[in-house]
Design an enzyme around this catalytic site. Structure first.
Site: not given
Lengths: 221, 221
Positions: A177-179, A207
DNA sequence: CCGTCATTCAATAGAATAATTGAATGACGG
DNA sequence: CCGTCATTCAATTATTCTATTGAATGACGG
Protein backbone atom coordinates in the site's frame (compact mmCIF):
# COMPACT_ATOMS: atom_id res chain seq x y z
CA UNK A 1 -21.77 44.78 -6.52
CA UNK A 2 -25.19 43.27 -6.31
CA UNK A 3 -27.04 42.82 -3.05
CA UNK A 4 -26.54 39.29 -1.83
CA UNK A 5 -29.06 37.26 0.02
CA UNK A 6 -27.79 34.89 2.70
CA UNK A 7 -27.92 31.90 0.42
CA UNK A 8 -25.71 33.56 -2.17
CA UNK A 9 -23.32 34.63 0.56
CA UNK A 10 -23.10 31.04 1.77
CA UNK A 11 -22.63 29.73 -1.73
CA UNK A 12 -19.74 32.11 -2.20
CA UNK A 13 -18.11 30.54 0.83
CA UNK A 14 -18.72 27.04 -0.48
CA UNK A 15 -17.22 28.14 -3.79
CA UNK A 16 -14.07 29.29 -1.97
CA UNK A 17 -13.61 25.75 -0.67
CA UNK A 18 -14.25 24.15 -4.05
CA UNK A 19 -11.99 26.62 -5.80
CA UNK A 20 -9.20 25.78 -3.38
CA UNK A 21 -9.57 22.14 -4.39
CA UNK A 22 -9.45 23.20 -8.05
CA UNK A 23 -5.73 23.04 -8.71
CA UNK A 24 -3.65 19.89 -9.23
CA UNK A 25 -0.79 21.12 -7.03
CA UNK A 26 -3.13 21.82 -4.16
CA UNK A 27 -4.68 18.39 -4.50
CA UNK A 28 -1.23 16.91 -4.34
CA UNK A 29 -0.50 18.97 -1.24
CA UNK A 30 -3.62 17.54 0.34
CA UNK A 31 -2.51 14.02 -0.51
CA UNK A 32 0.83 14.61 1.22
CA UNK A 33 -0.70 16.34 4.23
CA UNK A 34 -3.03 13.37 4.58
CA UNK A 35 0.05 11.32 5.50
CA UNK A 36 0.84 13.65 8.37
CA UNK A 37 1.77 17.24 9.15
CA UNK A 38 4.60 18.83 7.19
CA UNK A 39 6.66 22.00 6.94
CA UNK A 40 6.50 24.20 3.87
CA UNK A 41 10.02 23.23 2.98
CA UNK A 42 9.33 19.50 3.20
CA UNK A 43 6.26 19.82 0.98
CA UNK A 44 8.15 21.91 -1.55
CA UNK A 45 10.83 19.23 -1.73
CA UNK A 46 8.27 16.43 -2.19
CA UNK A 47 6.51 18.28 -4.98
CA UNK A 48 9.67 19.64 -6.58
CA UNK A 49 8.35 23.19 -6.50
CA UNK A 50 9.78 26.51 -5.34
CA UNK A 51 9.06 27.23 -1.70
CA UNK A 52 7.31 30.55 -2.31
CA UNK A 53 4.87 28.88 -4.68
CA UNK A 54 4.03 26.15 -2.18
CA UNK A 55 3.69 28.71 0.58
CA UNK A 56 1.11 30.60 -1.44
CA UNK A 57 -0.88 27.51 -2.31
CA UNK A 58 -0.87 26.51 1.34
CA UNK A 59 -2.23 29.88 2.27
CA UNK A 60 -5.00 29.49 -0.28
CA UNK A 61 -5.85 26.16 1.34
CA UNK A 62 -5.77 27.77 4.75
CA UNK A 63 -8.11 30.56 3.69
CA UNK A 64 -10.52 27.87 2.56
CA UNK A 65 -10.33 26.15 5.94
CA UNK A 66 -8.83 23.04 4.37
CA UNK A 67 -5.53 23.05 6.21
CA UNK A 68 -4.37 24.54 9.48
CA UNK A 69 -0.93 25.92 10.29
CA UNK A 70 0.97 25.73 13.53
CA UNK A 71 4.24 27.47 14.21
CA UNK A 72 6.97 25.44 15.87
CA UNK A 73 10.13 27.47 16.22
CA UNK A 74 11.45 28.36 12.82
CA UNK A 75 9.12 25.94 11.08
CA UNK A 76 5.45 26.19 10.27
CA UNK A 77 3.74 22.82 10.25
CA UNK A 78 0.71 22.45 8.07
CA UNK A 79 -1.86 19.71 8.48
CA UNK A 80 -5.32 18.86 7.20
CA UNK A 81 -8.14 20.53 9.07
CA UNK A 82 -9.93 17.22 9.58
CA UNK A 83 -11.24 14.13 7.82
CA UNK A 84 -14.02 16.05 6.10
CA UNK A 85 -11.33 17.29 3.72
CA UNK A 86 -10.45 13.75 2.74
CA UNK A 87 -14.07 12.95 2.12
CA UNK A 88 -14.46 16.06 -0.04
CA UNK A 89 -11.43 14.98 -2.04
CA UNK A 90 -12.87 11.50 -2.37
CA UNK A 91 -16.22 12.86 -3.56
CA UNK A 92 -14.61 15.00 -6.20
CA UNK A 93 -12.52 12.05 -7.30
CA UNK A 94 -15.59 9.89 -7.51
CA UNK A 95 -17.38 12.36 -9.79
CA UNK A 96 -14.34 12.52 -12.05
CA UNK A 97 -13.94 8.74 -12.14
CA UNK A 98 -17.56 8.22 -13.06
CA UNK A 99 -18.03 10.90 -15.64
CA UNK A 100 -14.79 12.06 -17.22
CA UNK A 101 -13.71 10.09 -20.26
CA UNK A 102 -10.19 11.42 -19.88
CA UNK A 103 -9.88 9.74 -16.49
CA UNK A 104 -10.89 6.44 -18.06
CA UNK A 105 -8.30 6.93 -20.74
CA UNK A 106 -5.48 7.68 -18.31
CA UNK A 107 -6.38 4.73 -16.13
CA UNK A 108 -6.55 2.45 -19.15
CA UNK A 109 -3.25 3.70 -20.57
CA UNK A 110 -1.26 3.72 -17.36
CA UNK A 111 -2.86 1.20 -15.04
CA UNK A 112 -4.57 -1.19 -17.42
CA UNK A 113 -1.76 -3.73 -17.59
CA UNK A 114 -2.29 -4.14 -13.88
CA UNK A 115 -6.06 -4.12 -13.56
CA UNK A 116 -6.21 -7.88 -13.18
CA UNK A 117 -4.86 -7.30 -9.71
CA UNK A 118 -7.95 -7.16 -7.55
CA UNK A 119 -7.17 -4.87 -4.63
CA UNK A 120 -7.37 -6.29 -1.13
CA UNK A 121 -10.03 -4.67 1.02
CA UNK A 122 -9.19 -3.39 4.46
CA UNK A 123 -11.34 -6.07 6.10
CA UNK A 124 -9.69 -8.79 4.03
CA UNK A 125 -6.26 -7.53 4.98
CA UNK A 126 -7.10 -7.51 8.66
CA UNK A 127 -8.16 -11.15 8.44
CA UNK A 128 -5.07 -12.14 6.47
CA UNK A 129 -2.80 -10.36 8.92
CA UNK A 130 -4.55 -11.89 11.91
CA UNK A 131 -3.92 -15.33 10.46
CA UNK A 132 -0.33 -14.44 9.54
CA UNK A 133 -0.87 -15.32 5.90
CA UNK A 134 0.65 -12.32 4.16
CA UNK A 135 3.58 -9.94 4.29
CA UNK A 136 2.41 -6.33 4.33
CA UNK A 137 4.74 -3.72 2.88
CA UNK A 138 4.45 0.07 3.01
CA UNK A 139 6.16 1.39 -0.13
CA UNK A 140 6.15 5.06 0.86
CA UNK A 141 9.37 6.91 1.69
CA UNK A 142 10.71 6.27 5.18
CA UNK A 143 9.70 9.68 6.54
CA UNK A 144 6.06 9.10 5.69
CA UNK A 145 6.18 5.61 7.14
CA UNK A 146 7.51 7.15 10.33
CA UNK A 147 4.48 9.41 10.66
CA UNK A 148 2.21 6.41 11.02
CA UNK A 149 1.59 3.09 9.26
CA UNK A 150 -0.58 0.02 9.32
CA UNK A 151 0.37 -2.20 12.29
CA UNK A 152 2.63 -5.04 11.19
CA UNK A 153 3.67 -3.39 7.94
CA UNK A 154 7.32 -3.18 7.04
CA UNK A 155 8.70 -0.20 5.17
CA UNK A 156 10.08 -0.97 1.72
CA UNK A 157 10.41 2.28 -0.22
CA UNK A 158 9.85 1.86 -3.94
CA UNK A 159 13.54 2.22 -4.79
CA UNK A 160 14.48 -0.72 -2.59
CA UNK A 161 11.75 -3.05 -3.77
CA UNK A 162 13.92 -4.96 -6.21
CA UNK A 163 16.62 -5.67 -3.65
CA UNK A 164 14.09 -6.56 -0.99
CA UNK A 165 12.22 -8.97 -3.24
CA UNK A 166 15.22 -11.29 -3.32
CA UNK A 167 15.10 -11.78 0.44
CA UNK A 168 11.34 -12.23 0.62
CA UNK A 169 9.76 -15.64 1.03
CA UNK A 170 8.59 -16.50 -2.49
CA UNK A 171 5.79 -18.73 -1.23
CA UNK A 172 4.10 -15.96 0.74
CA UNK A 173 1.69 -13.45 -0.71
CA UNK A 174 2.66 -9.80 -0.43
CA UNK A 175 0.24 -6.89 0.02
CA UNK A 176 1.49 -3.39 -0.80
CA UNK A 177 0.00 0.00 0.00
CA UNK A 178 1.07 3.63 -0.32
CA UNK A 179 -0.49 7.08 -0.12
CA UNK A 180 -3.91 6.62 -1.59
CA UNK A 181 -6.11 5.27 -4.34
CA UNK A 182 -4.25 6.73 -7.30
CA UNK A 183 -0.77 6.86 -5.88
CA UNK A 184 1.27 5.01 -8.48
CA UNK A 185 3.77 3.61 -6.02
CA UNK A 186 1.82 0.55 -4.92
CA UNK A 187 0.90 -0.20 -8.54
CA UNK A 188 4.57 -0.16 -9.46
CA UNK A 189 5.59 -2.17 -6.42
CA UNK A 190 3.10 -4.90 -7.25
CA UNK A 191 4.20 -4.95 -10.89
CA UNK A 192 7.86 -5.22 -9.86
CA UNK A 193 7.17 -8.02 -7.40
CA UNK A 194 5.08 -9.97 -9.88
CA UNK A 195 7.76 -9.60 -12.53
CA UNK A 196 10.16 -11.60 -10.34
CA UNK A 197 7.63 -14.30 -9.56
CA UNK A 198 6.09 -13.11 -6.31
CA UNK A 199 2.40 -13.22 -5.62
CA UNK A 200 1.46 -9.62 -4.82
CA UNK A 201 -1.64 -7.45 -4.55
CA UNK A 202 -2.47 -3.86 -3.68
CA UNK A 203 -4.43 -2.74 -0.65
CA UNK A 204 -7.44 -0.62 -1.64
CA UNK A 205 -6.75 3.10 -1.15
CA UNK A 206 -3.86 3.95 1.16
CA UNK A 207 -2.76 5.07 4.61
CA UNK A 208 -5.05 8.12 5.02
CA UNK A 209 -8.13 6.10 4.18
CA UNK A 210 -7.08 3.36 6.59
CA UNK A 211 -6.78 5.93 9.33
CA UNK A 212 -10.02 7.67 8.38
CA UNK A 213 -11.80 4.31 8.61
CA UNK A 214 -10.90 4.32 12.29
CA UNK A 215 -8.47 1.41 12.02
CA UNK A 216 -5.39 1.24 14.26
CA UNK A 217 -2.23 3.09 13.26
CA UNK A 218 1.24 2.23 14.47
CA UNK A 219 3.49 5.13 15.35
CA UNK A 220 7.17 4.50 16.07
CA UNK A 221 8.43 5.96 19.34
CA UNK B 1 4.78 22.19 -20.76
CA UNK B 2 6.29 19.80 -18.30
CA UNK B 3 6.05 16.03 -18.69
CA UNK B 4 3.23 14.73 -16.59
CA UNK B 5 3.17 11.43 -14.84
CA UNK B 6 -0.17 9.62 -14.67
CA UNK B 7 -0.91 10.83 -11.17
CA UNK B 8 -0.52 14.44 -12.16
CA UNK B 9 -2.68 13.85 -15.21
CA UNK B 10 -5.39 12.37 -13.00
CA UNK B 11 -5.12 15.20 -10.49
CA UNK B 12 -5.64 17.67 -13.32
CA UNK B 13 -8.89 15.91 -14.10
CA UNK B 14 -9.96 15.97 -10.47
CA UNK B 15 -9.11 19.67 -10.41
CA UNK B 16 -11.42 20.26 -13.37
CA UNK B 17 -14.29 18.86 -11.35
CA UNK B 18 -13.43 20.89 -8.26
CA UNK B 19 -12.95 24.03 -10.30
CA UNK B 20 -16.37 23.56 -11.84
CA UNK B 21 -17.82 23.53 -8.33
CA UNK B 22 -15.86 26.67 -7.54
CA UNK B 23 -18.36 29.33 -8.56
CA UNK B 24 -21.47 30.41 -6.64
CA UNK B 25 -23.66 30.52 -9.74
CA UNK B 26 -22.70 27.00 -10.71
CA UNK B 27 -23.44 25.76 -7.22
CA UNK B 28 -26.85 27.37 -7.47
CA UNK B 29 -27.38 25.68 -10.82
CA UNK B 30 -26.60 22.36 -9.19
CA UNK B 31 -29.09 23.05 -6.43
CA UNK B 32 -31.80 23.71 -9.00
CA UNK B 33 -30.89 20.75 -11.17
CA UNK B 34 -31.07 18.59 -8.07
CA UNK B 35 -34.82 19.28 -8.04
CA UNK B 36 -35.16 17.85 -11.53
CA UNK B 37 -34.06 18.40 -15.10
CA UNK B 38 -34.41 21.87 -16.58
CA UNK B 39 -33.96 23.80 -19.80
CA UNK B 40 -31.36 26.55 -20.07
CA UNK B 41 -34.11 29.14 -20.29
CA UNK B 42 -35.85 27.90 -17.15
CA UNK B 43 -32.61 27.96 -15.17
CA UNK B 44 -31.76 31.44 -16.41
CA UNK B 45 -35.18 32.65 -15.25
CA UNK B 46 -34.78 31.04 -11.81
CA UNK B 47 -31.36 32.60 -11.30
CA UNK B 48 -32.18 35.94 -12.88
CA UNK B 49 -29.22 35.72 -15.22
CA UNK B 50 -28.77 36.20 -18.97
CA UNK B 51 -29.28 33.01 -20.94
CA UNK B 52 -25.86 33.04 -22.60
CA UNK B 53 -24.15 33.24 -19.24
CA UNK B 54 -26.11 30.30 -17.88
CA UNK B 55 -25.45 28.35 -21.05
CA UNK B 56 -21.73 28.79 -20.61
CA UNK B 57 -21.76 27.81 -16.97
CA UNK B 58 -23.77 24.73 -17.86
CA UNK B 59 -21.20 23.80 -20.43
CA UNK B 60 -18.45 24.16 -17.87
CA UNK B 61 -20.39 21.79 -15.63
CA UNK B 62 -20.86 19.41 -18.52
CA UNK B 63 -17.16 19.40 -19.35
CA UNK B 64 -16.55 18.44 -15.73
CA UNK B 65 -19.01 15.55 -15.99
CA UNK B 66 -21.26 17.12 -13.38
CA UNK B 67 -24.33 17.55 -15.53
CA UNK B 68 -25.57 15.88 -18.67
CA UNK B 69 -27.54 17.47 -21.48
CA UNK B 70 -30.27 15.94 -23.56
CA UNK B 71 -31.87 17.59 -26.55
CA UNK B 72 -35.65 17.47 -26.74
CA UNK B 73 -36.88 19.37 -29.78
CA UNK B 74 -36.00 23.02 -29.43
CA UNK B 75 -35.05 22.63 -25.79
CA UNK B 76 -31.96 21.21 -24.18
CA UNK B 77 -32.68 19.64 -20.83
CA UNK B 78 -29.85 19.56 -18.33
CA UNK B 79 -29.78 17.26 -15.35
CA UNK B 80 -27.29 16.16 -12.73
CA UNK B 81 -25.02 13.33 -13.81
CA UNK B 82 -25.86 11.32 -10.70
CA UNK B 83 -26.01 11.39 -6.92
CA UNK B 84 -22.24 11.51 -6.58
CA UNK B 85 -22.53 15.19 -7.52
CA UNK B 86 -24.83 15.84 -4.58
CA UNK B 87 -22.46 14.11 -2.25
CA UNK B 88 -19.53 16.15 -3.58
CA UNK B 89 -21.54 19.31 -2.99
CA UNK B 90 -22.40 18.11 0.52
CA UNK B 91 -18.74 17.36 1.29
CA UNK B 92 -17.62 20.79 0.16
CA UNK B 93 -20.40 22.35 2.19
CA UNK B 94 -19.36 20.36 5.21
CA UNK B 95 -15.76 21.57 4.99
CA UNK B 96 -16.97 25.15 4.72
CA UNK B 97 -19.40 24.78 7.61
CA UNK B 98 -16.76 23.34 9.86
CA UNK B 99 -13.86 25.60 9.09
CA UNK B 100 -14.89 28.93 7.65
CA UNK B 101 -15.62 31.63 10.20
CA UNK B 102 -17.54 33.60 7.59
CA UNK B 103 -20.05 30.77 7.23
CA UNK B 104 -20.62 30.86 10.97
CA UNK B 105 -21.17 34.58 10.81
CA UNK B 106 -23.70 34.38 8.00
CA UNK B 107 -25.61 31.59 9.69
CA UNK B 108 -25.63 33.52 12.96
CA UNK B 109 -26.74 36.75 11.34
CA UNK B 110 -29.39 35.32 9.06
CA UNK B 111 -30.60 32.11 10.60
CA UNK B 112 -29.88 32.56 14.28
CA UNK B 113 -33.32 33.81 15.28
CA UNK B 114 -34.57 30.46 14.06
CA UNK B 115 -31.97 28.08 15.39
CA UNK B 116 -34.17 27.00 18.28
CA UNK B 117 -36.16 25.12 15.70
CA UNK B 118 -34.70 21.62 15.78
CA UNK B 119 -35.08 20.18 12.29
CA UNK B 120 -37.10 17.03 11.88
CA UNK B 121 -35.08 14.07 10.64
CA UNK B 122 -36.28 12.04 7.68
CA UNK B 123 -36.92 9.02 9.90
CA UNK B 124 -38.87 11.11 12.38
CA UNK B 125 -40.99 12.57 9.61
CA UNK B 126 -41.78 9.15 8.19
CA UNK B 127 -43.05 8.04 11.60
CA UNK B 128 -45.07 11.21 12.10
CA UNK B 129 -46.62 10.90 8.64
CA UNK B 130 -47.43 7.23 9.18
CA UNK B 131 -49.31 8.11 12.34
CA UNK B 132 -50.99 11.07 10.64
CA UNK B 133 -49.73 13.51 13.26
CA UNK B 134 -48.40 16.33 11.09
CA UNK B 135 -49.16 18.36 8.00
CA UNK B 136 -46.26 18.30 5.57
CA UNK B 137 -45.85 21.27 3.25
CA UNK B 138 -43.53 21.71 0.30
CA UNK B 139 -42.77 25.42 0.04
CA UNK B 140 -41.03 25.30 -3.34
CA UNK B 141 -42.58 26.84 -6.46
CA UNK B 142 -45.27 24.71 -8.09
CA UNK B 143 -43.10 23.66 -11.03
CA UNK B 144 -40.48 22.15 -8.76
CA UNK B 145 -43.16 20.42 -6.69
CA UNK B 146 -44.48 18.92 -9.94
CA UNK B 147 -41.10 17.34 -10.69
CA UNK B 148 -41.34 15.20 -7.59
CA UNK B 149 -42.15 15.64 -3.90
CA UNK B 150 -42.39 13.76 -0.63
CA UNK B 151 -45.50 11.55 -0.62
CA UNK B 152 -48.34 13.21 1.28
CA UNK B 153 -46.87 16.69 1.06
CA UNK B 154 -49.04 19.55 -0.11
CA UNK B 155 -47.57 22.37 -2.16
CA UNK B 156 -47.68 25.78 -0.48
CA UNK B 157 -45.27 28.10 -2.29
CA UNK B 158 -43.69 30.65 -0.03
CA UNK B 159 -45.81 33.53 -1.36
CA UNK B 160 -49.02 31.78 -0.40
CA UNK B 161 -47.96 30.70 3.06
CA UNK B 162 -49.68 33.57 4.88
CA UNK B 163 -53.03 32.95 3.18
CA UNK B 164 -52.76 29.20 3.67
CA UNK B 165 -51.94 29.49 7.35
CA UNK B 166 -55.42 30.83 8.08
CA UNK B 167 -57.05 27.68 6.74
CA UNK B 168 -54.66 25.30 8.48
CA UNK B 169 -55.68 23.45 11.62
CA UNK B 170 -53.99 25.43 14.41
CA UNK B 171 -53.73 22.39 16.67
CA UNK B 172 -51.69 20.37 14.23
CA UNK B 173 -47.93 20.59 13.84
CA UNK B 174 -46.61 21.60 10.43
CA UNK B 175 -43.36 20.37 8.87
CA UNK B 176 -41.92 22.39 5.97
CA UNK B 177 -39.20 21.53 3.48
CA UNK B 178 -37.74 23.06 0.34
CA UNK B 179 -34.70 22.64 -1.92
CA UNK B 180 -31.94 21.75 0.47
CA UNK B 181 -30.09 22.45 3.69
CA UNK B 182 -29.43 26.14 3.14
CA UNK B 183 -32.38 27.04 1.03
CA UNK B 184 -33.91 29.93 2.92
CA UNK B 185 -37.48 29.16 1.93
CA UNK B 186 -38.28 26.61 4.61
CA UNK B 187 -36.66 28.82 7.26
CA UNK B 188 -38.91 31.66 6.21
CA UNK B 189 -41.98 29.47 6.01
CA UNK B 190 -41.46 28.20 9.54
CA UNK B 191 -40.86 31.72 10.82
CA UNK B 192 -44.05 32.95 9.13
CA UNK B 193 -46.12 30.08 10.49
CA UNK B 194 -44.80 30.50 14.02
CA UNK B 195 -45.50 34.23 13.91
CA UNK B 196 -49.20 33.47 13.53
CA UNK B 197 -49.27 30.91 16.29
CA UNK B 198 -48.70 27.66 14.46
CA UNK B 199 -46.38 24.97 15.66
CA UNK B 200 -43.93 24.43 12.80
CA UNK B 201 -40.56 22.83 12.15
CA UNK B 202 -38.23 22.32 9.22
CA UNK B 203 -37.35 18.99 7.69
CA UNK B 204 -33.60 18.43 7.64
CA UNK B 205 -32.12 19.11 4.19
CA UNK B 206 -34.60 19.09 1.30
CA UNK B 207 -36.06 17.20 -1.60
CA UNK B 208 -32.82 16.10 -3.33
CA UNK B 209 -31.44 14.61 -0.13
CA UNK B 210 -34.74 12.80 0.52
CA UNK B 211 -34.52 11.25 -2.92
CA UNK B 212 -30.82 10.46 -2.58
CA UNK B 213 -31.57 8.63 0.67
CA UNK B 214 -33.63 6.23 -1.41
CA UNK B 215 -36.96 7.31 0.09
CA UNK B 216 -40.12 7.28 -2.03
CA UNK B 217 -40.93 10.24 -4.25
CA UNK B 218 -44.40 11.11 -5.49
CA UNK B 219 -44.69 12.24 -9.08
CA UNK B 220 -47.97 13.67 -10.35
CA UNK B 221 -49.26 12.05 -13.54
C1' DC C 1 -38.75 26.33 -47.55
C1' DC C 2 -39.04 30.16 -44.28
C1' DG C 3 -39.76 32.40 -39.93
C1' DT C 4 -39.43 31.61 -35.05
C1' DC C 5 -37.32 30.38 -31.04
C1' DA C 6 -33.97 27.95 -27.73
C1' DT C 7 -29.42 27.40 -27.45
C1' DT C 8 -24.61 27.87 -28.59
C1' DC C 9 -20.64 30.15 -30.48
C1' DA C 10 -17.26 34.04 -31.06
C1' DA C 11 -15.19 38.11 -29.67
C1' DT C 12 -14.37 41.42 -26.27
C1' DA C 13 -13.07 43.70 -21.98
C1' DG C 14 -12.34 43.34 -17.23
C1' DA C 15 -11.10 40.50 -13.17
C1' DA C 16 -8.92 36.86 -10.87
C1' DT C 17 -5.26 33.39 -10.59
C1' DA C 18 -0.45 31.36 -11.09
C1' DA C 19 4.48 31.33 -11.07
C1' DT C 20 8.68 33.86 -10.41
C1' DT C 21 11.78 36.96 -8.27
C1' DG C 22 13.72 39.36 -4.57
C1' DA C 23 12.96 41.63 -0.27
C1' DA C 24 10.87 41.44 4.53
C1' DT C 25 9.57 39.02 8.80
C1' DG C 26 10.26 36.28 12.89
C1' DA C 27 12.53 32.91 15.62
C1' DC C 28 16.46 30.43 16.98
C1' DG C 29 21.64 29.90 18.22
C1' DG C 30 25.76 31.81 19.36
C1' DC D 1 22.73 41.63 19.53
C1' DC D 2 23.81 39.51 15.09
C1' DG D 3 23.76 36.05 11.56
C1' DT D 4 21.09 32.28 9.87
C1' DC D 5 17.32 30.09 8.20
C1' DA D 6 12.17 28.98 7.32
C1' DT D 7 8.53 31.31 5.82
C1' DT D 8 5.82 35.12 4.09
C1' DC D 9 5.06 39.27 1.52
C1' DA D 10 5.14 42.36 -2.62
C1' DA D 11 5.51 43.16 -7.30
C1' DT D 12 5.56 41.48 -11.95
C1' DT D 13 4.09 38.95 -15.95
C1' DA D 14 1.50 35.43 -18.27
C1' DT D 15 -2.48 32.94 -18.16
C1' DT D 16 -7.14 31.81 -17.32
C1' DC D 17 -11.88 32.95 -16.03
C1' DT D 18 -16.20 35.79 -16.20
C1' DA D 19 -19.85 38.48 -18.17
C1' DT D 20 -21.63 40.70 -22.07
C1' DT D 21 -22.83 41.42 -26.78
C1' DG D 22 -24.36 40.05 -31.13
C1' DA D 23 -24.17 36.61 -34.64
C1' DA D 24 -24.66 31.53 -35.86
C1' DT D 25 -26.84 26.97 -35.35
C1' DG D 26 -30.50 23.66 -35.31
C1' DA D 27 -35.18 22.17 -34.78
C1' DC D 28 -39.95 22.93 -35.00
C1' DG D 29 -44.46 24.78 -37.24
C1' DG D 30 -46.70 26.57 -40.90
Amino acid sequence: MSIRNPKQALYEQFAIVAKALGHPLRLELIEHLAQGSRSVEALAAKLGQPIANISQHLQALRRAGIVSAERDGKYVHYSLADDSVLSAFASVRSVAERHLAEVDRIVRDCFDARDDIQPVTREELQALMRDGLVTLIDVRPADEFALGHVPGAINVPLGEIKAWSHCADPGREIVAYCRGPWCVMSFEAVAALRSVGHSARRLEDGMPEWKAAGLPVEMPA
